[in-house]
Design a protein around this motif. Structure first.
Motif, PDB file in Angstrom:
ATOM      1  N   GLU A   9      51.870  36.255  52.782  1.00  0.00           N
ATOM      2  CA  GLU A   9      51.898  35.149  51.833  1.00  0.00           C
ATOM      3  C   GLU A   9      51.567  33.863  52.599  1.00  0.00           C
ATOM      4  O   GLU A   9      52.250  33.512  53.557  1.00  0.00           O
ATOM      5  CB  GLU A   9      53.266  35.065  51.169  1.00  0.00           C
ATOM      6  N   MET A  10      50.532  33.168  52.168  1.00  0.00           N
ATOM      7  CA  MET A  10      50.041  31.996  52.880  1.00  0.00           C
ATOM      8  C   MET A  10      50.511  30.710  52.210  1.00  0.00           C
ATOM      9  O   MET A  10      50.376  30.544  51.000  1.00  0.00           O
ATOM     10  CB  MET A  10      48.517  32.010  52.939  1.00  0.00           C
ATOM     11  N   GLY A  51      39.253  38.746  41.610  1.00  0.00           N
ATOM     12  CA  GLY A  51      39.742  37.486  42.151  1.00  0.00           C
ATOM     13  C   GLY A  51      39.934  37.464  43.646  1.00  0.00           C
ATOM     14  O   GLY A  51      40.278  36.418  44.219  1.00  0.00           O
ATOM     15  N   TYR A  52      39.718  38.594  44.301  1.00  0.00           N
ATOM     16  CA  TYR A  52      39.861  38.671  45.757  1.00  0.00           C
ATOM     17  C   TYR A  52      38.510  38.530  46.437  1.00  0.00           C
ATOM     18  O   TYR A  52      37.520  39.143  46.018  1.00  0.00           O
ATOM     19  CB  TYR A  52      40.492  40.001  46.171  1.00  0.00           C
ATOM     20  N   ASN A  95      46.878  33.429  44.117  1.00  0.00           N
ATOM     21  CA  ASN A  95      48.260  33.717  44.507  1.00  0.00           C
ATOM     22  C   ASN A  95      48.522  33.535  46.001  1.00  0.00           C
ATOM     23  O   ASN A  95      49.640  33.751  46.471  1.00  0.00           O
ATOM     24  CB  ASN A  95      48.653  35.142  44.090  1.00  0.00           C
ATOM     25  N   ASN A  96      47.481  33.137  46.751  1.00  0.00           N
ATOM     26  CA  ASN A  96      47.612  32.870  48.190  1.00  0.00           C
ATOM     27  C   ASN A  96      48.126  34.069  48.977  1.00  0.00           C
ATOM     28  O   ASN A  96      48.892  33.927  49.933  1.00  0.00           O
ATOM     29  CB  ASN A  96      48.525  31.662  48.435  1.00  0.00           C
ATOM     30  N   ILE A 222      47.191  45.754  44.406  1.00  0.00           N
ATOM     31  CA  ILE A 222      47.492  44.731  43.403  1.00  0.00           C
ATOM     32  C   ILE A 222      48.643  45.192  42.509  1.00  0.00           C
ATOM     33  O   ILE A 222      49.533  44.417  42.159  1.00  0.00           O
ATOM     34  CB  ILE A 222      46.237  44.422  42.564  1.00  0.00           C
ATOM     35  N   LYS A 223      48.632  46.473  42.167  1.00  0.00           N
ATOM     36  CA  LYS A 223      49.664  47.012  41.277  1.00  0.00           C
ATOM     37  C   LYS A 223      51.048  46.977  41.913  1.00  0.00           C
ATOM     38  O   LYS A 223      52.051  46.677  41.246  1.00  0.00           O
ATOM     39  CB  LYS A 223      49.311  48.442  40.878  1.00  0.00           C
TER      40      LYS A 223
END
Length: 236
Positions: A9-10, A51-52, A95-96, A222-223
């Motif tokens: 998480e950034m 989105g990635y 979502n960083n 992602i899930k």
């Protein structure tokens, strides 16, 4: 062969120049001194999937094992390794979350070097997976393996294996003694003939024993992401 992914998480991940690239000194002519180890993250597909973006990562490190080049009688006291092993990473600016498909050694080493070189633009959050909440959300899943470390006894680590191992008294005993560091879950998924084993590790690592392609891997990651960062939300 398992594929290992690490979620990071950034707080800040500023790719203004489309890459993070550490400086590297040139090797001096007529010397046996290697250039500095190199680390980078660079975008290879800005709109990869859902989105990635997809990035290429590379992290070189110093190996102090003595070795010599072919035909050279003099041994080198150290050498740089890892330059031939780039790896995939995925980042979602919404979502960083940065996902790195590489070893724990590379994940830790890359973060340390980029934090040092880019202290304002590369800022990961530090922390460990909360296994208590993860286990609560996996209460209906088959947990077939677990590892504990930092045990105060004659050994440093203990592994337990078996169907629903988390329900055994011995699991609670070692969990009280030490620190849970990894669990392996067995899931039955649609359109998959054999059960899939997934390991979760304390550094937000996920090991998949699958033959999926990159987009299918990312779909699954992602899930399960809410299990890691939103532990009170049950999705499976």
């Amino acid at each position: 062969m398992g594929k290992t992914f690490y979620f990071i998480e950034m707080s800040n991940f500023d790719l203004t120049e489309n890459e993070f690239f550490t400086s590297q000194q040139l090797t001096l002519d007529s010397t046996k001194k290697d250039a500095d180890p190199l680390t980078y993250l660079k975008i290879v597909d800005a709109n990869f999937y859902k989105g990635y973006m997809r990035l290429e990562g590379l992290h070189e490190s110093i190996d102090k094992t003595p070795r010599r080049l072919a035909g050279d009688l003099e041994y080198l006291t150290q050498s740089i390794v890892g330059g031939d092993k780039p790896f995939d990473c995925y980042f979602n600016p919404d979502n960083n979350i940065l996902i790195m498909n590489t070893s724990k050694h590379n994940v830790i080493g890359l973060q340390r070097r980029l934090i040092k070189n880019f202290p304002k633009t590369f800022v990961p959050q530090q922390g460990e997976l909360d296994f208590k909440y993860l286990l609560n959300n996996l209460s209906n899943s088959r947990i077939i393996g677990s590892w504990f470390n930092n045990i105060q006894g004659k050994v440093n680590a203990i592994g337990l294996f078996g169907e629903r191992v988390n329900l055994d008294d011995i699991f609670k005993y070692y969990n009280d003694l030490g620190k849970l560091s990894a669990i392996t879950v067995e899931w039955l998924l649609e359109d998959v003939d054999q059960p899939l084993n997934i390991m979760f590790t304390k550094k937000f690592g996920v090991v998949l024993n699958s033959t999926w392609d990159k987009k299918n891997d990312l779909d699954f990651l992602i899930k399960i992401q809410p299990l890691l960062f939103e532990p009170e939300t049950s999705i499976l």
